[in-house]
Design a protein around this motif. Structure first.
Motif, PDB file in Angstrom:
ATOM      1  N   SER A  21      54.826  44.533  80.452  1.00 54.64           N
ATOM      2  CA  SER A  21      53.718  45.479  80.441  1.00 54.64           C
ATOM      3  C   SER A  21      53.677  46.276  81.732  1.00 54.64           C
ATOM      4  N   ALA A  22      54.161  45.674  82.824  1.00 51.22           N
ATOM      5  CA  ALA A  22      54.209  46.400  84.095  1.00 51.22           C
ATOM      6  C   ALA A  22      55.175  47.574  84.012  1.00 51.22           C
ATOM      7  N   ALA A  24      55.545  49.343  81.301  1.00 55.07           N
ATOM      8  CA  ALA A  24      55.154  50.199  80.177  1.00 55.07           C
ATOM      9  C   ALA A  24      54.372  51.424  80.618  1.00 55.07           C
ATOM     10  N   HIS A  25      54.149  51.579  81.939  1.00 56.67           N
ATOM     11  CA  HIS A  25      53.418  52.775  82.320  1.00 56.67           C
ATOM     12  C   HIS A  25      54.207  54.017  81.929  1.00 56.67           C
ATOM     13  N   ASP A 114      47.858  51.524  79.520  1.00 56.41           N
ATOM     14  CA  ASP A 114      47.922  50.315  80.365  1.00 56.41           C
ATOM     15  C   ASP A 114      47.168  50.524  81.680  1.00 56.41           C
ATOM     16  N   HIS A 116      47.712  52.452  84.185  1.00 56.66           N
ATOM     17  CA  HIS A 116      48.474  52.834  85.366  1.00 56.66           C
ATOM     18  C   HIS A 116      48.553  54.353  85.463  1.00 56.66           C
TER      19      HIS A 116
HETATM   20 CU   LIG Z   1      52.115  50.689  83.757  1.00 56.98          CU
END
Ligand SMILES: [Cu+2]
Length: 127
Positions: A21-22, A24-25, A114, A116
């Motif tokens: 998920s980090a 997925a920005h 997400d 970000h």
């Molecule tokens: Cu992200």
């Protein structure tokens, strides 16, 4: 022991999920006009991203950075409407009037679902 092993695997899986998920920005995939293109005055500027956007937190500033035969004084363009296309991933800046001949920078920022924030600059020239 098997329940401990199961616990460790659950932690590992959760870690992998967080890691993915980090990543997925969102990022800018394409634009119209394309980066560094020289084009006829576009009716709108389109920025296509890889992920769904939060419209309220996403937008752009359009600045004219130079004009042929003129100084490189920066001039902020106003009077355009910012919207999100039906796919939820595309920012559309609809211009109130055609951009005149010159160099432009679109300083965009986008917050994906997400949460970000990413930002960048799209440069193009209107002939
Ligand atoms: Cu992200």
């Amino acid at each position: 022991m098997s329940s401990f092993r199961g616990f460790v695997m659950t932690i590992a899986a959760a870690g992998a999920l967080l890691a993915s998920s980090a990543f997925a920005h969102t990022k800018l995939v394409s634009s119209i006009p394309a980066a560094n293109a020289t084009v006829a005055a576009p009716p709108q500027i389109t920025l296509s991203f890889s992920e769904g956007l939060i419209p309220k937190l996403s937008g752009a500033e359009i600045v004219m950075t130079g004009m042929p035969g003129m100084s490189d004084e920066r001039m902020t363009i106003s009077g355009y409407q910012t919207s999100t296309a039906a796919d939820g991933k595309t920012l559309v800046l609809t211009l109130a009037q055609p951009l005149s001949t010159g160099n432009y920078q679109v300083a965009w920022h986008a917050v994906s679902t997400d949460t970000h924030r990413v930002e960048g600059i799209l440069a193009f020239t209107v002939k």
